[in-house]
Write a protein that holds these residues in place. Structure first.
Motif, PDB file in Angstrom:
ATOM      1  N   MET A  15       0.796  -1.089   0.240  1.00 54.01           N
ATOM      2  CA  MET A  15      -0.107  -0.078   0.034  1.00 54.01           C
ATOM      3  C   MET A  15       0.895   1.268   0.044  1.00 54.01           C
ATOM      4  SD  MET A  15      -1.327   0.371   3.869  1.00 54.01           S
ATOM      5  CE  MET A  15      -0.198   1.104   5.123  1.00 54.01           C
ATOM      6  N   THR A  16       0.154   2.448  -0.543  1.00 55.42           N
ATOM      7  CA  THR A  16       1.132   3.694  -0.363  1.00 55.42           C
ATOM      8  C   THR A  16       0.159   4.690   0.353  1.00 55.42           C
ATOM      9  OG1 THR A  16       0.196   4.250  -2.627  1.00 55.42           O
ATOM     10  CG2 THR A  16       2.323   3.179  -2.408  1.00 55.42           C
ATOM     11  N   ASP A  17       0.766   5.608   0.970  1.00 56.09           N
ATOM     12  CA  ASP A  17       0.350   6.726   1.449  1.00 56.09           C
ATOM     13  C   ASP A  17       0.485   7.889   0.686  1.00 56.09           C
ATOM     14  OD1 ASP A  17      -1.008   5.457   3.568  1.00 56.09           O
ATOM     15  OD2 ASP A  17       0.345   5.968   5.031  1.00 56.09           O
ATOM     16  N   GLU A  18      -0.724   8.683   0.136  1.00 56.65           N
ATOM     17  CA  GLU A  18      -0.536   9.895  -0.807  1.00 56.65           C
ATOM     18  C   GLU A  18      -0.896  11.057   0.092  1.00 56.65           C
ATOM     19  OE1 GLU A  18      -2.757   8.626  -4.161  1.00 56.65           O
ATOM     20  OE2 GLU A  18      -1.797   6.819  -4.631  1.00 56.65           O
ATOM     21  N   MET A  19      -0.075  12.015  -0.178  1.00 50.87           N
ATOM     22  CA  MET A  19      -0.412  13.226   0.767  1.00 50.87           C
ATOM     23  C   MET A  19      -1.503  13.999  -0.312  1.00 50.87           C
ATOM     24  SD  MET A  19       1.490  12.666   3.254  1.00 50.87           S
ATOM     25  CE  MET A  19       1.230  14.388   4.174  1.00 50.87           C
ATOM     26  N   ILE A  20      -2.538  14.571   0.215  1.00 51.75           N
ATOM     27  CA  ILE A  20      -3.350  15.096  -0.433  1.00 51.75           C
ATOM     28  C   ILE A  20      -3.974  16.582   0.382  1.00 51.75           C
ATOM     29  CG2 ILE A  20      -4.207  13.079  -1.887  1.00 51.75           C
ATOM     30  CD1 ILE A  20      -6.269  14.373   1.072  1.00 51.75           C
ATOM     31  N   VAL A  21      -4.928  17.087  -0.390  1.00 46.33           N
ATOM     32  CA  VAL A  21      -5.443  18.335   0.410  1.00 46.33           C
ATOM     33  C   VAL A  21      -6.781  18.289   0.137  1.00 46.33           C
ATOM     34  CG1 VAL A  21      -5.771  21.081   0.639  1.00 46.33           C
ATOM     35  CG2 VAL A  21      -3.314  19.890   0.180  1.00 46.33           C
ATOM     36  N   ILE A  22      -7.807  18.472   1.129  1.00 44.13           N
ATOM     37  CA  ILE A  22      -9.151  18.597   0.856  1.00 44.13           C
ATOM     38  C   ILE A  22      -9.537  19.945   0.934  1.00 44.13           C
ATOM     39  CG2 ILE A  22     -11.457  18.017   2.138  1.00 44.13           C
ATOM     40  CD1 ILE A  22     -10.039  15.481   0.801  1.00 44.13           C
TER      41      ILE A  22
END
Length: 315
Positions: free
Chosen positions: A1-8
Motif C-alpha cells: 500500500m502507499t500513503d499519498e499526501m493530499i489536500v481536501i
C-alpha cells in the motif's frame, strides 16, 4: 500500500491536509472510504494520548483492498479563528469537509465512484447519516460508537457517570454543577438562533447554537429515511456512549431493517481497543496506553464493505 499526501478543500477558505491510503495496484476499480472524526479538534490520525484510531483503520483497510481517506479536522487546523465564530455548527466543523472528501474520492480514476463509503466515529458516527443526506450520497454507512440521541443528553450522562464515582463531599458540589448545566441545556431550544449564538453553555467557547442546530437535525430523522446498507458497531466497555441508550437505541429506531447490521464487541472501549480502566474518570489514562484497533473490527468492516460493493456490481 502507499500513503499519498493530499489536500481536501484546496480551493476553499479552509484547505485541510490529508492522506489517501491506497492498496497495491489493482486491475479494477476499488471501494473508497472517508473517515469522519469524533468531537473536538483532531488530526488526521484522530490521535488521543498514545492511540491513533484513524491511522489503524487506514492501514488495516487499505491492506484489504480499500482506499481510505483521512484528513485533519477543520477545528484542528483553524481552531483559533473558528472559536470566534458564534454561528459555528457541525455543518462547518464536520459536514462540509466530509462531503468534499467524498467528492475527492469520486474524482480519483482508480476508485469506483459508486462505491464510496463513510466511516464515522463517535460524533462522526452520529453525523454520518446527515452527511449522507446533505450531499455525501454514500454507498453505505459505518457508525462506530455513535448515538441516535442528542449530544446534550450524552454530555449529561457522562457527567452523571463521573458523579457516581465521587466521594460524598465531592458529590454534593458536583451534583449542583450538573443540575445547573442540565438547566442550561434544557433551555437551548427555547432560545432564538440569535440568542443561542451569544449564550455560552460549555467552557469559554461552546455556544448554545452549536447544540441547538445539531439537536434540530436529529439522527432518527435521517436514519428512518435511509434505505441503504448501514453497519452499527460498538465496544461493550465504551464509557462515552452506552450499550443500553445508544447501541440498543439504534435498534429501537431501525429494528430488524434488512439493510442494517449490528455488532457489539466484548471488552472493547470507545476506540475499539481493549478496555484498560473502564471508567470515564480515567479516560486520559486509558488513552495514554499505546494500543491498536482490534483486528476483528477491521476485518468485519472490510468484509461488510466488500459485501456491499459486490452487491452494487451485481446489480
Amino acid at each position: 500500500m502507499t500513503d499519498e499526501m493530499i489536500v481536501i478543500g484546496a480551493q476553499t477558505k479552509y484547505p485541510l491536509n490529508g492522506i489517501l491510503a491506497f492498496p497495491e495496484e489493482s486491475n479494477k476499480l476499488i471501494p473508497g472510504v472517508v473517515l469522519v472524526h469524533g468531537s473536538g479538534p483532531s488530526n488526521m490520525d484522530e490521535k488521543v494520548g498514545n492511540i491513533y484510531p484513524f491511522k489503524d483503520l487506514a492501514d488495516g483497510l487499505s491492506k484489504k483492498g480499500i482506499a481510505v481517506l483521512r484528513y485533519d479536522k477543520r477545528t484542528f487546523t483553524y481552531g483559533k479563528e473558528m472559536k470566534k465564530d458564534s454561528a459555528l455548527s457541525v455543518k462547518e466543523e464536520t459536514i462540509e469537509d466530509a462531503i468534499l472528501a467524498a467528492n475527492f474520492l469520486r474524482e480519483d480514476s482508480r476508485i469506483d465512484p459508486n462505491q464510496i463509503f463513510i466511516i464515522g466515529h463517535s460524533l462522526g458516527g452520529m453525523l454520518a447519516p446527515r452527511v449522507d443526506a446533505e450531499g455525501g450520497n454514500f454507498a453505505g454507512i459505518v457508525i462506530m460508537a455513535g448515538s441516535p440521541r442528542k449530544l446534550e443528553e450524552i454530555l449529561i450522562d457522562q457527567n452523571n457517570q463521573v458523579l457516581h464515582s465521587l466521594n460524598k463531599f465531592l458529590k454534593v458540589i458536583a451534583s449542583k454543577q450538573i443540575a445547573a448545566l442540565s438547566a442550561k441545556l434544557e433551555n437551548i431550544y427555547n432560545l432564538s438562533d440569535e440568542e443561542a449564538k451569544t449564550t455560552k453553555v460549555l467552557g469559554k467557547h461552546v455556544r448554545a447554537y452549536y447544540l441547538k442546530e445539531m439537536g434540530e437535525h436529529p439522527s432518527a430523522k435521517y436514519l428512518l429515511a435511509l434505505n441503504k446498507p448501514l453497519f452499527i458497531l460498538q465496544g461493550e466497555k465504551d464509557f462515552h456512549v452506552s450499550v443500553d441508550n445508544d447501541f440498543n437505541g439504534y435498534q429501537e429506531i431501525l429494528g430488524d431493517h434488512p439493510k442494517v447490521k449490528y455488532k457489539l464487541y466484548p471488552n472493547l472501549n470507545h476506540a475499539f481497543m481493549p478496555s484498560v480502566y473502564g471508567e470515564i474518570r480515567k479516560a486520559k489514562k486509558e488513552y495514554n496506553v499505546a494500543q491498536h484497533i482490534d483486528q476483528q473490527v477491521i476485518q468485519d468492516i472490510s468484509d461488510w464493505i466488500h459485501s456491499v460493493s459486490r452487491s452494487i456490481i451485481t446489480n
